[in-house]
Write a protein that holds these residues in place. Sequence first.
Motif, PDB file in Angstrom:
ATOM      1  N   LEU A  63       0.854  -1.186   0.000  1.00  0.00           N
ATOM      2  CA  LEU A  63       0.000   0.000   0.000  1.00  0.00           C
ATOM      3  C   LEU A  63       0.887   1.233   0.000  1.00  0.00           C
ATOM      4  N   LEU A  64       0.462   2.247  -0.748  1.00  0.00           N
ATOM      5  CA  LEU A  64       1.159   3.528  -0.818  1.00  0.00           C
ATOM      6  C   LEU A  64       0.177   4.601  -0.353  1.00  0.00           C
ATOM      7  N   LEU A  65       0.380   5.095   0.862  1.00  0.00           N
ATOM      8  CA  LEU A  65      -0.594   5.984   1.494  1.00  0.00           C
ATOM      9  C   LEU A  65      -0.023   7.384   1.638  1.00  0.00           C
ATOM     10  N   THR A  66      -0.574   8.305   0.874  1.00  0.00           N
ATOM     11  CA  THR A  66      -0.187   9.708   0.911  1.00  0.00           C
ATOM     12  C   THR A  66      -1.102  10.467   1.874  1.00  0.00           C
ATOM     13  N   PRO A  67      -0.809  11.759   2.183  1.00  0.00           N
ATOM     14  CA  PRO A  67      -1.604  12.491   3.172  1.00  0.00           C
ATOM     15  C   PRO A  67      -3.109  12.449   2.893  1.00  0.00           C
ATOM     16  N   GLY A  68      -3.851  12.249   3.952  1.00  0.00           N
ATOM     17  CA  GLY A  68      -5.298  12.133   3.860  1.00  0.00           C
ATOM     18  C   GLY A  68      -5.798  11.205   4.949  1.00  0.00           C
ATOM     19  N   PRO A  69      -7.067  10.863   4.909  1.00  0.00           N
ATOM     20  CA  PRO A  69      -7.651  10.062   5.983  1.00  0.00           C
ATOM     21  C   PRO A  69      -7.058   8.663   6.114  1.00  0.00           C
ATOM     22  N   ASP A  70      -6.639   8.053   4.997  1.00  0.00           N
ATOM     23  CA  ASP A  70      -6.052   6.709   5.099  1.00  0.00           C
ATOM     24  C   ASP A  70      -4.748   6.744   5.893  1.00  0.00           C
ATOM     25  N   LEU A  71      -3.873   7.696   5.571  1.00  0.00           N
ATOM     26  CA  LEU A  71      -2.606   7.822   6.294  1.00  0.00           C
ATOM     27  C   LEU A  71      -2.856   8.142   7.759  1.00  0.00           C
ATOM     28  N   ARG A  72      -3.806   9.033   8.021  1.00  0.00           N
ATOM     29  CA  ARG A  72      -4.093   9.383   9.416  1.00  0.00           C
ATOM     30  C   ARG A  72      -4.663   8.193  10.168  1.00  0.00           C
ATOM     31  N   TYR A  73      -5.491   7.402   9.507  1.00  0.00           N
ATOM     32  CA  TYR A  73      -6.055   6.221  10.148  1.00  0.00           C
ATOM     33  C   TYR A  73      -4.967   5.245  10.566  1.00  0.00           C
ATOM     34  N   VAL A  74      -4.008   5.006   9.685  1.00  0.00           N
ATOM     35  CA  VAL A  74      -2.999   3.983   9.942  1.00  0.00           C
ATOM     36  C   VAL A  74      -1.949   4.462  10.943  1.00  0.00           C
ATOM     37  N   THR A  75      -1.570   5.742  10.855  1.00  0.00           N
ATOM     38  CA  THR A  75      -0.440   6.221  11.664  1.00  0.00           C
ATOM     39  C   THR A  75      -0.783   7.304  12.673  1.00  0.00           C
ATOM     40  N   GLY A  76      -1.920   7.962  12.513  1.00  0.00           N
ATOM     41  CA  GLY A  76      -2.228   9.122  13.348  1.00  0.00           C
ATOM     42  C   GLY A  76      -1.606  10.401  12.848  1.00  0.00           C
ATOM     43  N   TYR A  77      -0.833  10.339  11.753  1.00  0.00           N
ATOM     44  CA  TYR A  77      -0.129  11.508  11.228  1.00  0.00           C
ATOM     45  C   TYR A  77      -1.047  12.271  10.278  1.00  0.00           C
ATOM     46  N   ASP A  78      -1.418  13.500  10.667  1.00  0.00           N
ATOM     47  CA  ASP A  78      -2.247  14.369   9.830  1.00  0.00           C
ATOM     48  C   ASP A  78      -1.304  15.223   8.982  1.00  0.00           C
ATOM     49  N   ALA A  79      -0.704  14.597   7.984  1.00  0.00           N
ATOM     50  CA  ALA A  79       0.335  15.244   7.186  1.00  0.00           C
ATOM     51  C   ALA A  79      -0.259  16.275   6.241  1.00  0.00           C
ATOM     52  N   LEU A  80       0.525  17.314   5.983  1.00  0.00           N
ATOM     53  CA  LEU A  80       0.105  18.321   5.021  1.00  0.00           C
ATOM     54  C   LEU A  80       0.123  17.742   3.610  1.00  0.00           C
ATOM     55  N   PRO A  81      -0.930  17.951   2.835  1.00  0.00           N
ATOM     56  CA  PRO A  81      -0.910  17.508   1.437  1.00  0.00           C
ATOM     57  C   PRO A  81      -0.122  18.512   0.600  1.00  0.00           C
ATOM     58  N   LEU A  82       1.073  18.146   0.221  1.00  0.00           N
ATOM     59  CA  LEU A  82       1.973  19.029  -0.521  1.00  0.00           C
ATOM     60  C   LEU A  82       2.365  18.399  -1.848  1.00  0.00           C
ATOM     61  N   GLU A  83       2.948  19.231  -2.729  1.00  0.00           N
ATOM     62  CA  GLU A  83       3.472  18.671  -3.981  1.00  0.00           C
ATOM     63  C   GLU A  83       4.680  17.777  -3.708  1.00  0.00           C
TER      64      GLU A  83
END
Length: 361
Positions: free
Chosen positions: A19-39
């Motif tokens: 799985l390749l999970l970029t910033p968004g709800p999936d990434l936050r669900y798996v890790t708790g990291y609310d990452a900024l969606p950047l280029e």
Amino acid sequence: MTRVADVRAATAAAGIDALLLTPGPDLRYVTGYDALPLERLTCLVVPAEGEPFLVVPRLELPAAEHSPAGRLGVEFVAWDETDDPFALVARRLGPVARVGLADRMWAMQSLRFRSALPGAEQVLAGSVLRGLRMRKSPAEVAALREAGAAIDAVHAQVPGLLKAGRTEREVGKDIAEAILAAGHATVDFVIVGSGPNSASPHHELSDRVIQAGDPVVVDIGGQMPSGYCSDSTRTYSVGEPPADFSAYYEVLRRAQEAACAAVRPGVTCEAVDAAAREIIADAGYGEHFIHRTGHGIGLETHEEPYIVAGNTEPLAPGFAFSVEPGIYLAGRHGARIEDIVVCTETGGARLNDRPRGLVEV
């Protein structure tokens, strides 16, 4: 690491190599990291075999390390401005046949992964994560319950804000401020549909002046600091409403009650929809109920499961979703009642407690 391990096992079971999970709800669900969606690419890589790793731009590394992801023991792989992070992921993965991309991944990133992994079929990560995300843990239910109480506190203030002579936009501004004051981190939406605008389910705030006798649909929600969302609708009347409105509002109330009562393990999503729809149709308003009965809720306001005809997914304990039938007479008026409901071991539990009868102000 428990959730990461669950995701890795589900990835393997689905026959997906990573799985390749970029910033968004999936990434936050798996890790708790609310990452900024950047280029610049941030991506959690969860191989079916091998250890997961989080690829982050070097300038975002401190934020990632101080997020909940920093406590998971996942390897962080920082990349510099002149690096190609997509090629970096490809090198570390090696040959793969199928990869699951985050459902909210930007097209520019999915296309870069296609070039970096030309032999890999791309599928949606949601096919792996949906079963995990739909079934909320006790901690997630507690977070949704907190969100429900916060939005209930806002609805408790609405009667004092609705007055003839005020515009929808003025009322909406006050409601947005109240949503934040009630503990939400962000305001997701504020719908104040008055008079004929109450017949438009997703009405945007306008400069229409609220008038005596107007029904007013107020549908509001936000995201809590936990990331979990609130969503609740109540219908109000500024003074005495039209007689035909009062008649069908009672039909709507019975329909919403029936759908909530239908919730229990094993009942299908479409059966909950039918419980509301049949009452509305039998009363002659079927053509005026123009949307599904509900949607799942969690880290997103709208997520699976969807409470709609054709969805034969059986409910299971931990499923959380809205129950929100509506009746809309175009050009005249409309109404909706919405609660968030969680399926329990024995039935359903509402997470919203405000009165569901028509509130005259």
